[in-house]
Design a protein around this motif. Sequence first.
Motif, short mmCIF file in Angstrom:
data_model
loop_
_atom_site.label_atom_id
_atom_site.label_comp_id
_atom_site.label_asym_id
_atom_site.label_seq_id
_atom_site.Cartn_x
_atom_site.Cartn_y
_atom_site.Cartn_z
N GLY A 133 -33.28 -12.51 -9.54
CA GLY A 133 -34.22 -13.30 -10.32
C GLY A 133 -35.16 -12.43 -11.14
N PHE A 134 -35.51 -11.27 -10.61
CA PHE A 134 -36.48 -10.39 -11.25
C PHE A 134 -35.86 -9.56 -12.37
CE2 PHE A 134 -39.05 -6.44 -11.40
CZ PHE A 134 -40.29 -6.99 -11.69
N PHE A 135 -34.61 -9.10 -12.14
CA PHE A 135 -33.99 -8.20 -13.12
C PHE A 135 -32.51 -8.51 -13.31
CE2 PHE A 135 -32.71 -3.69 -14.35
CZ PHE A 135 -33.17 -3.82 -15.64
N GLY A 136 -31.66 -8.27 -12.29
CA GLY A 136 -30.32 -8.80 -12.33
C GLY A 136 -29.10 -7.92 -12.36
N PRO A 137 -29.02 -6.87 -13.22
CA PRO A 137 -27.77 -6.13 -13.34
C PRO A 137 -27.29 -5.54 -12.01
CG PRO A 137 -29.26 -5.55 -15.12
CD PRO A 137 -30.04 -6.40 -14.17
N GLY A 138 -26.02 -5.75 -11.70
CA GLY A 138 -25.46 -5.18 -10.47
C GLY A 138 -25.68 -6.00 -9.22
N THR A 139 -26.14 -7.24 -9.36
CA THR A 139 -26.42 -8.06 -8.19
C THR A 139 -25.22 -8.18 -7.26
OG1 THR A 139 -28.13 -9.36 -9.30
CG2 THR A 139 -27.06 -10.38 -7.40
N GLY A 140 -24.06 -8.52 -7.82
CA GLY A 140 -22.86 -8.66 -7.00
C GLY A 140 -22.50 -7.39 -6.27
N SER A 141 -22.66 -6.25 -6.95
CA SER A 141 -22.34 -4.96 -6.33
C SER A 141 -23.29 -4.64 -5.19
CB SER A 141 -22.40 -3.85 -7.39
OG SER A 141 -21.43 -4.08 -8.40
N PHE A 142 -24.57 -4.98 -5.35
CA PHE A 142 -25.52 -4.76 -4.26
C PHE A 142 -25.20 -5.64 -3.06
CE2 PHE A 142 -28.62 -3.16 -7.58
CZ PHE A 142 -28.58 -1.84 -7.12
N PHE A 143 -24.84 -6.89 -3.30
CA PHE A 143 -24.43 -7.78 -2.21
C PHE A 143 -23.25 -7.17 -1.45
CE2 PHE A 143 -26.34 -11.81 -4.18
CZ PHE A 143 -27.28 -11.95 -3.18
N VAL A 144 -22.23 -6.75 -2.18
CA VAL A 144 -21.02 -6.21 -1.56
C VAL A 144 -21.37 -4.96 -0.74
CG1 VAL A 144 -18.81 -5.09 -2.01
CG2 VAL A 144 -19.43 -7.16 -3.26
N PHE A 145 -22.09 -4.03 -1.35
CA PHE A 145 -22.41 -2.78 -0.67
C PHE A 145 -23.19 -3.02 0.61
CE2 PHE A 145 -25.31 0.80 0.10
CZ PHE A 145 -24.38 1.82 0.27
N VAL B 92 -12.00 -1.02 -7.20
CA VAL B 92 -12.63 -1.74 -8.31
C VAL B 92 -14.15 -1.63 -8.21
CG1 VAL B 92 -12.91 -3.98 -9.44
CG2 VAL B 92 -10.68 -3.31 -8.53
N PHE B 93 -14.68 -1.69 -6.99
CA PHE B 93 -16.13 -1.55 -6.78
C PHE B 93 -16.63 -0.22 -7.33
CE2 PHE B 93 -19.57 0.13 -4.13
CZ PHE B 93 -20.51 -0.89 -4.20
N ILE B 94 -15.91 0.85 -7.05
CA ILE B 94 -16.32 2.18 -7.51
C ILE B 94 -16.32 2.24 -9.04
CG2 ILE B 94 -15.60 4.61 -7.61
CD1 ILE B 94 -14.68 4.28 -4.68
N VAL B 95 -15.30 1.66 -9.65
CA VAL B 95 -15.23 1.65 -11.12
C VAL B 95 -16.38 0.84 -11.72
CG1 VAL B 95 -13.87 0.87 -13.10
CG2 VAL B 95 -12.73 2.01 -11.19
N VAL B 96 -16.63 -0.34 -11.17
CA VAL B 96 -17.67 -1.21 -11.71
C VAL B 96 -19.05 -0.58 -11.55
CG1 VAL B 96 -18.87 -3.42 -11.39
CG2 VAL B 96 -16.38 -3.35 -11.46
N VAL B 97 -19.32 0.01 -10.37
CA VAL B 97 -20.62 0.67 -10.17
C VAL B 97 -20.77 1.86 -11.11
CG1 VAL B 97 -22.05 1.94 -8.53
CG2 VAL B 97 -20.88 -0.13 -7.80
N GLY B 98 -19.68 2.60 -11.34
CA GLY B 98 -19.74 3.70 -12.29
C GLY B 98 -20.10 3.22 -13.70
N LEU B 99 -19.51 2.11 -14.12
CA LEU B 99 -19.84 1.54 -15.43
C LEU B 99 -21.28 1.03 -15.46
CD1 LEU B 99 -16.52 -0.39 -16.17
CD2 LEU B 99 -17.31 1.74 -17.24
N LEU B 100 -21.72 0.45 -14.35
CA LEU B 100 -23.11 -0.01 -14.28
C LEU B 100 -24.10 1.15 -14.41
CD1 LEU B 100 -22.99 -2.73 -11.49
CD2 LEU B 100 -23.93 -3.05 -13.78
N ILE B 101 -23.77 2.28 -13.82
CA ILE B 101 -24.63 3.46 -13.94
C ILE B 101 -24.76 3.86 -15.40
CG2 ILE B 101 -24.81 5.93 -13.42
CD1 ILE B 101 -23.42 5.28 -10.73
N LEU B 102 -23.63 3.90 -16.12
CA LEU B 102 -23.66 4.27 -17.53
C LEU B 102 -24.46 3.25 -18.35
CD1 LEU B 102 -19.94 5.39 -18.02
CD2 LEU B 102 -21.96 6.84 -17.72
N LYS B 103 -24.20 1.96 -18.08
CA LYS B 103 -24.88 0.91 -18.86
C LYS B 103 -26.37 0.89 -18.60
CE LYS B 103 -25.05 -3.00 -21.31
NZ LYS B 103 -26.45 -3.39 -21.14
N THR B 104 -26.78 0.90 -17.34
CA THR B 104 -28.20 0.84 -17.02
C THR B 104 -28.91 2.14 -17.37
OG1 THR B 104 -27.76 1.49 -14.72
CG2 THR B 104 -27.87 -0.87 -15.19
N GLY B 105 -28.19 3.26 -17.27
CA GLY B 105 -28.77 4.54 -17.68
C GLY B 105 -29.07 4.56 -19.17
#
Length: 256
Positions: A150-162, A234-247
Amino acid sequence: MFELLTVSVASLLAGFVDAIVGGGGLILVPALFSVYPTAAPASLFGTNKSAAILGTAWATAQYAKRVEMRWHALAPAAGAALVGSFLGAWTVTLVSADGLRKALPFVLLAVFLYTLARKDLGRTHAPQYSGRTEALLASLVGGAVGFYDGFFGPGTGSFFVFLFVRVLGYDFLNASASAKLLNTATNAAAIVLFAFKGHVWWHIAAVMAVANIAGSLLGTRLALRHGAGFVRGVFIVVVGLLILKTGWDGLVRGMV
């Protein structure tokens, strides 16, 4: 029609990725901003959530048929996620998210490196808790990540999974299935807020939702067929892309 076709294809791909491990927003949100550059951001976010929730709910139902859903823990966790999402959305009206935007790439990097280092992480489904303890821990995960969504959002699903893997001992397949339920709850909370403010394009969201469900069906079948090891990859790939996007968004864009 071309604009609607473009965002529908993006919604299909987003549903596919979301169903496996989350992170569909990496595809759909930039597509919406690209196709509708003059639209209010709140309207695009509200439309994105309204399309994605049906795909996420569909994936939850499909996983529930084939994966043992630990409802005694997940039901209260979904409630906590919904409440947390409301509180997070309310908080962001009072406090800037700029600090979190800059810190997020480093948090995701820690998750990425930890997952790579622990090669056995999430390959075996061995829940570490049961009963009220499991329900309490799942609810803490739901409330905390729901607040973040609710506060920010990017990567929510990945945080739940991890966190379901690391804290509760689920494998990646079961963690992804559980994350879909909680993500449905956080999306529902967001949609209520966006709809109340008139920030949902329902006619576009309806078409995108059909495409999202189709992508979700394909992604869910693929994850169920190939199991936890595939979801982990797939989780590793998605988190890697999230790092690039959020960075880029939080650290680089402001300096360019």
